[in-house]
Write a protein that holds these residues in place. Structure first.
Motif, PDB file in Angstrom:
ATOM      1  N   THR A  76       0.836  -1.198   0.000  1.00  0.00           N
ATOM      2  CA  THR A  76       0.000   0.000   0.000  1.00  0.00           C
ATOM      3  C   THR A  76       0.869   1.246   0.000  1.00  0.00           C
ATOM      4  O   THR A  76       0.624   2.202  -0.729  1.00  0.00           O
ATOM      5  CB  THR A  76      -0.901   0.006   1.258  1.00  0.00           C
ATOM      6  OG1 THR A  76      -1.468  -1.281   1.383  1.00  0.00           O
ATOM      7  CG2 THR A  76      -1.989   1.027   1.149  1.00  0.00           C
ATOM      8  N   SER A  81      -0.543  -1.275  -7.795  1.00  0.00           N
ATOM      9  CA  SER A  81      -1.918  -1.703  -8.033  1.00  0.00           C
ATOM     10  C   SER A  81      -2.025  -3.202  -8.257  1.00  0.00           C
ATOM     11  O   SER A  81      -3.126  -3.726  -8.413  1.00  0.00           O
ATOM     12  CB  SER A  81      -2.501  -0.958  -9.238  1.00  0.00           C
ATOM     13  OG  SER A  81      -1.708  -1.187 -10.377  1.00  0.00           O
ATOM     14  N   GLU A 117      -7.748  -6.998  -1.621  1.00  0.00           N
ATOM     15  CA  GLU A 117      -8.961  -6.407  -2.163  1.00  0.00           C
ATOM     16  C   GLU A 117      -9.354  -5.152  -1.384  1.00  0.00           C
ATOM     17  O   GLU A 117      -9.707  -4.126  -1.973  1.00  0.00           O
ATOM     18  CB  GLU A 117     -10.077  -7.446  -2.102  1.00  0.00           C
ATOM     19  CG  GLU A 117     -11.169  -7.274  -3.132  1.00  0.00           C
ATOM     20  CD  GLU A 117     -11.947  -8.592  -3.302  1.00  0.00           C
ATOM     21  OE1 GLU A 117     -11.431  -9.517  -3.941  1.00  0.00           O
ATOM     22  OE2 GLU A 117     -13.068  -8.677  -2.755  1.00  0.00           O
ATOM     23  N   ASN A 119      -7.511  -3.169  -0.048  1.00  0.00           N
ATOM     24  CA  ASN A 119      -6.576  -2.090  -0.348  1.00  0.00           C
ATOM     25  C   ASN A 119      -6.467  -1.796  -1.842  1.00  0.00           C
ATOM     26  O   ASN A 119      -5.509  -1.147  -2.289  1.00  0.00           O
ATOM     27  CB  ASN A 119      -5.199  -2.420   0.231  1.00  0.00           C
ATOM     28  CG  ASN A 119      -5.184  -2.270   1.749  1.00  0.00           C
ATOM     29  OD1 ASN A 119      -5.098  -1.173   2.261  1.00  0.00           O
ATOM     30  ND2 ASN A 119      -5.308  -3.387   2.457  1.00  0.00           N
ATOM     31  N   ASN A 120      -7.436  -2.311  -2.581  1.00  0.00           N
ATOM     32  CA  ASN A 120      -7.464  -2.063  -4.031  1.00  0.00           C
ATOM     33  C   ASN A 120      -6.228  -2.539  -4.770  1.00  0.00           C
ATOM     34  O   ASN A 120      -5.766  -1.901  -5.715  1.00  0.00           O
ATOM     35  CB  ASN A 120      -7.635  -0.569  -4.317  1.00  0.00           C
ATOM     36  CG  ASN A 120      -9.075  -0.171  -4.188  1.00  0.00           C
ATOM     37  OD1 ASN A 120      -9.954  -0.903  -4.666  1.00  0.00           O
ATOM     38  ND2 ASN A 120      -9.315   0.932  -3.517  1.00  0.00           N
ATOM     39  N   GLU A 122      -4.718  -5.563  -6.946  1.00  0.00           N
ATOM     40  CA  GLU A 122      -5.137  -6.739  -7.708  1.00  0.00           C
ATOM     41  C   GLU A 122      -4.115  -7.858  -7.516  1.00  0.00           C
ATOM     42  O   GLU A 122      -2.918  -7.599  -7.503  1.00  0.00           O
ATOM     43  CB  GLU A 122      -5.178  -6.292  -9.183  1.00  0.00           C
ATOM     44  CG  GLU A 122      -5.709  -7.261 -10.165  1.00  0.00           C
ATOM     45  CD  GLU A 122      -5.517  -6.710 -11.593  1.00  0.00           C
ATOM     46  OE1 GLU A 122      -5.232  -7.531 -12.465  1.00  0.00           O
ATOM     47  OE2 GLU A 122      -5.628  -5.484 -11.800  1.00  0.00           O
TER      48      GLU A 122
END
Ligand code: PNW
Length: 479
Positions: A76, A81, A117, A119-120, A122
């Protein structure tokens, strides 16, 4: 260094995905905790500690089995991403078969996926990164065709358990490394020395295993899960040592033997012609009534061909290739079958490990080569990284990422190659196989002497964080 020209302030496209990569055996530790079964690397190193240069193993590694929340926090903070990690087969299937499912292992990956997920981030999930369950290794491992069937069962289970959260899968990581290092010499598990024939059998069986998993996904899961499945292949860029026709041919032959060996069956169908011809000829001279390169039947060719949804590429370095005159038979083995001389240009900066030098143009040339030859639709760079001995102010690694990413950017913007993402190797200083912890490839330093396996940011981690944020390689992009 050629390919290391002025770095510009151009930016990676918005859709381009930046991430980092890891592998289960290299980071998780907890080798026998909560019901995990033994794998062939556990056995390989417990049997004989001197198989790693520092005598250490991965029983604890980065302790990511316990520290996964902290790992996700680091992701993070990096701002990435996408995160590439692998599932430890024997953590969810202790003896490798669907005979028994280890729920604690399943939960570990479900927790990790949920945290990502939230923390967005993939996931890009590798099913097999070199850690075959010991039971399957004893059955013959990648020399036994039935391992492909076991792999299919494992893959089906993984798709059904995790597929809802995973949109990009990798079946096998670097089958060439597994076959050459594990079945062609004794560096890697299981340490079986069959460089003349075992390596070719291993390759065929891993290709069939990959294809099986792809077909299972395609038929049973794609309609609902809509993800992508491929395998990950690696090669250095092979640059002809001169303009001579013989050296040009040698470099092309090197690409076919080292890369086309796996890419050709999957992307075009069947083994590369030059491999079929050379290994058959040499086998005949050796007095064999058949080729050491096992034939792919029409049915097998059809079954393997087209089993990809993208091209997964690991690229670290480049080599020069020159022609080596045939010595009739020589020793029957993979190396003499291709018959090339490989070396490095003395001006290419060295890392701490002998196979890896700074050759930034290699990534641009290689993705162009793949695009032209295999036309895979999209390319994802699944590994790329630099080895040192653990410097915190790791300016050589910063130079490496800047130079390679600059060449990758040129491939995308100037050459029009569809490279959609990149996961740097590696998030952490982890267990570097036969080198133990003596070679470090992380963006984050790990103190392997501390019980906490304390993580410390390196200069390269901060640089990568800036690249991810700005999509640009120079400081002037920061506003
Ligand atoms: C990769 N080469 O292997 C593996 O996938 C990782 O697990 C490993 O930690 C990483 O490289 C660093 O060694 C490769 O010679 C080893 O081109 C050697 C080469 C490529 C990939």
């Amino acid at each position: 260094v050629c390919g290391d020209e002025e770095i510009t302030d151009r930016r990676f496209p918005e859709s381009f995905k930046f991430g980092v990569a890891s592998a289960a055996y290299q980071i998780e530790g907890a080798w026998d905790e909560d019901g995990k079964g033994e794998n062939m690397w556990d056995r390989f190193l417990h049997d004989n500690a001197s198989r790693t240069t520092d005598g250490k193993n991965a029983d604890i590694a980065c302790d990511s089995y316990h520290k996964w929340r902290e790992d996700v926090r680091l992701l993070t903070e990096l701002g990435v991403s996408i995160y590439r990690f692998s599932i430890s087969w024997s953590r969810i299937l202790p003896d490798g078969t669907t005979n028994k499912i280890n729920q604690a292992g399943v939960d570990y990956y479900l927790n990790l996926l949920q945290e990502l997920e939230a923390n967005n981030i993939e996931p890009l999930v590798t099913l097999y990164h070199w850690d075959l369950p010991q039971h399957l290794s004893e059955l013959g491992g990648w020399l036994n065709p039935q391992i492909a069937d076991y792999f299919g069962e494992y893959a089906r289970l993984a798709f059904s358990l995790f597929g809802e959260h995973v949109k990009r899968w990798t079946t096998v990581n670097e089958p060439k490394s597994t076959c050459l290092l594990g079945y062609g010499n004794t560096y890697n598990a299981p340490g079986i020395n069959l460089i003349a024939d075992g390596v070719y059998q291993c390759a065929k069986i891993q290709l069939l295993a990959h294809a099986k998993a792809w077909h299972i996904y395609d038929e049973e899961f794609r309609p609902t899960q809509q993800g992508k499945v491929s395998l990950v292949l690696d090669t250095p860029w092979n640059e002809p040592a001169s303009d001579s026709e013989l050296d040009q041919e040698a470099a092309e032959r090197e690409m076919e033997f080292g890369f086309g060996w796996f890419a050709h069956p999957v992307y075009l169908g069947d083994w590369p012609e030059v491999m079929k011809v050379r290994v058959a000829n040499r086998s005949k001279l050796e007095g064999l009534g058949f080729s050491r390169l096992p034939e792919l039947t029409e049915e097998e060719i059809d079954y393997i061909k087209g089993t990809f949804d993208y091209f997964g590429l690991n690229i670290y370095t480049g080599l020069l290739v020159s022609y080596l005159p045939d010595d009739d038979i020589g020793t029957p083995n993979y190396w003499s079958d291709k018959g090339n001389h490989l070396y490095s240009d003395a001006s290419w900066p060295e890392s701490s490990t002998d196979w890896l030098r700074y050759v930034p143009f290699s990534i641009r040339k290689l993705v162009n080569y793949i695009n032209d030859r295999y036309n895979p639709g999209e390319i994802f760079v699944t590994e790329n990284g630099w080895a040192d001995t653990g410097e915190i102010d790791d300016q050589d690694r910063v130079r490496y990422y800047r130079g390679y990413l600059s060449n990758l950017l040129e491939a995308i913007l100037d050459d029009g190659v569809n490279v959609v993402g990149y996961t740097a190797w590696s998030l952490l200083d982890n267990f570097e196989w036969a080198s133990g912890y003596s070679q470090r490839l992380g963006l984050i330093y790990v103190d392997h002497d501390s019980p906490e396996r304390t993580r410390t940011w390196k200069s390269s981690g901060r640089y990568y964080q800036q690249v991810v944020q700005t999509r640009c390689l120079v400081e002037s992009c920061i506003d």
